[in-house]
Design a protein around this motif. Structure first.
Motif, PDB file in Angstrom:
ATOM      1  N   ALA A   1       0.830  -1.206   0.000  1.00 30.78           N
ATOM      2  CA  ALA A   1       0.000   0.000   0.000  1.00 30.78           C
ATOM      3  C   ALA A   1       0.867   1.260   0.000  1.00 30.78           C
ATOM      4  O   ALA A   1       2.050   1.212   0.282  1.00 30.78           O
TER       5      ALA A   1
ATOM      6  N   GLU B   1       0.158   3.715   2.031  1.00 38.43           N
ATOM      7  CA  GLU B   1      -0.115   4.371   3.312  1.00 38.43           C
ATOM      8  C   GLU B   1       0.979   4.026   4.313  1.00 38.43           C
ATOM      9  O   GLU B   1       1.562   2.960   4.255  1.00 38.43           O
TER      10      GLU B   1
ATOM     11  N   LYS C   1       0.151   0.684   7.167  1.00 41.39           N
ATOM     12  CA  LYS C   1       0.076  -0.756   6.966  1.00 41.39           C
ATOM     13  C   LYS C   1       1.409  -1.431   7.314  1.00 41.39           C
ATOM     14  O   LYS C   1       2.466  -0.940   6.951  1.00 41.39           O
TER      15      LYS C   1
ATOM     16  N   ALA D   1      -4.205  -3.817   0.458  1.00 40.89           N
ATOM     17  CA  ALA D   1      -4.116  -2.705  -0.480  1.00 40.89           C
ATOM     18  C   ALA D   1      -4.398  -1.387   0.243  1.00 40.89           C
ATOM     19  O   ALA D   1      -4.920  -1.365   1.355  1.00 40.89           O
ATOM     20  N   THR D   2      -4.078  -0.303  -0.420  1.00 38.60           N
ATOM     21  CA  THR D   2      -4.394   1.026   0.103  1.00 38.60           C
ATOM     22  C   THR D   2      -5.907   1.144   0.314  1.00 38.60           C
ATOM     23  O   THR D   2      -6.697   0.651  -0.485  1.00 38.60           O
ATOM     24  N   ASN D   3      -6.276   1.783   1.403  1.00 41.71           N
ATOM     25  CA  ASN D   3      -7.682   2.005   1.711  1.00 41.71           C
ATOM     26  C   ASN D   3      -8.193   3.201   0.914  1.00 41.71           C
ATOM     27  O   ASN D   3      -8.136   4.340   1.360  1.00 41.71           O
TER      28      ASN D   3
ATOM     29  N   VAL E   1      -5.890  -0.038  -6.143  1.00 38.06           N
ATOM     30  CA  VAL E   1      -5.997  -1.340  -5.489  1.00 38.06           C
ATOM     31  C   VAL E   1      -5.573  -2.449  -6.448  1.00 38.06           C
ATOM     32  O   VAL E   1      -4.784  -3.337  -6.105  1.00 38.06           O
TER      33      VAL E   1
ATOM     34  N   GLU F   1      -1.849  -2.615  -6.984  1.00 40.22           N
ATOM     35  CA  GLU F   1      -1.134  -3.165  -5.832  1.00 40.22           C
ATOM     36  C   GLU F   1      -1.283  -4.684  -5.764  1.00 40.22           C
ATOM     37  O   GLU F   1      -0.319  -5.407  -5.507  1.00 40.22           O
TER      38      GLU F   1
END
Ligand SMILES: *Cc1c(COP(=O)(O)O)cnc(C)c1O
Length: 226
Positions: A119, A121, A124, A156-158, A165, A168
């Motif tokens: 991700a 972010e 994570k 995956a990134t939120n 997504v 990733e």
């Protein structure tokens, strides 16, 4: 949550063409909710918190297969080693060694996945590709008789942007395929855990064969009741 088995059955139908496994993520949910889902024939449940998991394991049917999917500290491995089926969230050599040692003490073999950071972010957990390489080399160099390194896990990134997504998940699948190719002779490296309520269809399209579904099965979580 709903009282019938329709949700579980419909997810399992969706998984069939992909030969994928459903992990029902029950963190923060009471035993009564888990029992309802168990009664629908679902045996694999995922939990994030050691203390909560230990209690649930003591109180719920013995044939439930518990998967640990949250961040795991080495000093807490001993509490779950007697019964855990799979740990999705291994993110260091030290943790892998600790799991092996605790599994040995319990005369068990524990399936492990390495959690890869895919991700964008900061929040994570997981290892990057170079750390991943090192952990796998280290694993191959040791005789860890009490763990099986079965594959990879990723979150995956939120975001609502499903292109992000998808990219990733595609990346994780290609990392997974490369490793599997390298070590296929030495071990059974066959599990790719990716996909949650909001993105599991994309994850399956990208090659996931294990999805971790919480809110779609149990409803929204309320962390304040913990
Ligand atoms: C909570 C959690 C899930 C389930 O999330 P939902 O969006 O409720 O399906 C899956 N994987 C991990 C690692 C989690 O912490």
């Amino acid at each position: 949550m709903e009282n019938d088995c329709a949700i579980i059955q419909s997810i399992k139908e969706e998984l069939k063409p992909y030969n994928a496994t459903l992990v029902a993520v029950s963190k923060t949910k009471p035993n009564s909710d888990i029992e309802k889902v168990y009664a629908c024939g679902q045996l694999i449940f995922g939990e994030n918190y050691v203390q909560e998991l230990v209690l649930k394991h003591e109180q719920l049917p013995a044939d439930i297969e518990w998967h640990f999917i949250g961040h795991l500290q080495s000093n807490k491995v001993k509490y779950i080693a007697p019964f855990i089926s799979m740990i999705h969230s291994v993110d260091s050599e030290n943790l892998l060694e600790t799991i092996n040692a605790q599994a040995a003490k319990n005369n068990r073999i524990i399936d492990c996945l390495l959690q890869v950071y895919i991700a964008t972010e900061e929040t994570k957990f997981g290892v990057d590709e170079s750390e991943l390489q090192k952990i796998i080399e280290n694993y191959l160099a040791h005789n860890y008789n009490h763990i099986r390194l079965r594959g990879l896990m990723g979150m995956a990134t939120n975001t609502d942007d499903m292109n992000i997504v998808q990219n990733e998940y595609k990346r994780l699948k290609s990392i997974f395929d490369n490793i599997a190719l390298l070590i296929a002779k030495e071990m059974q490296f066959d599990t790719l855990s990716m996909g949650m309520t909001g993105d599991y269809k994309i994850a399956l399209e990208c090659g996931s064969n294990m999805i971790r579904i919480g809110s779609k099965i149990f409803g929204e979580r309320n962390y304040n009741t913990l």
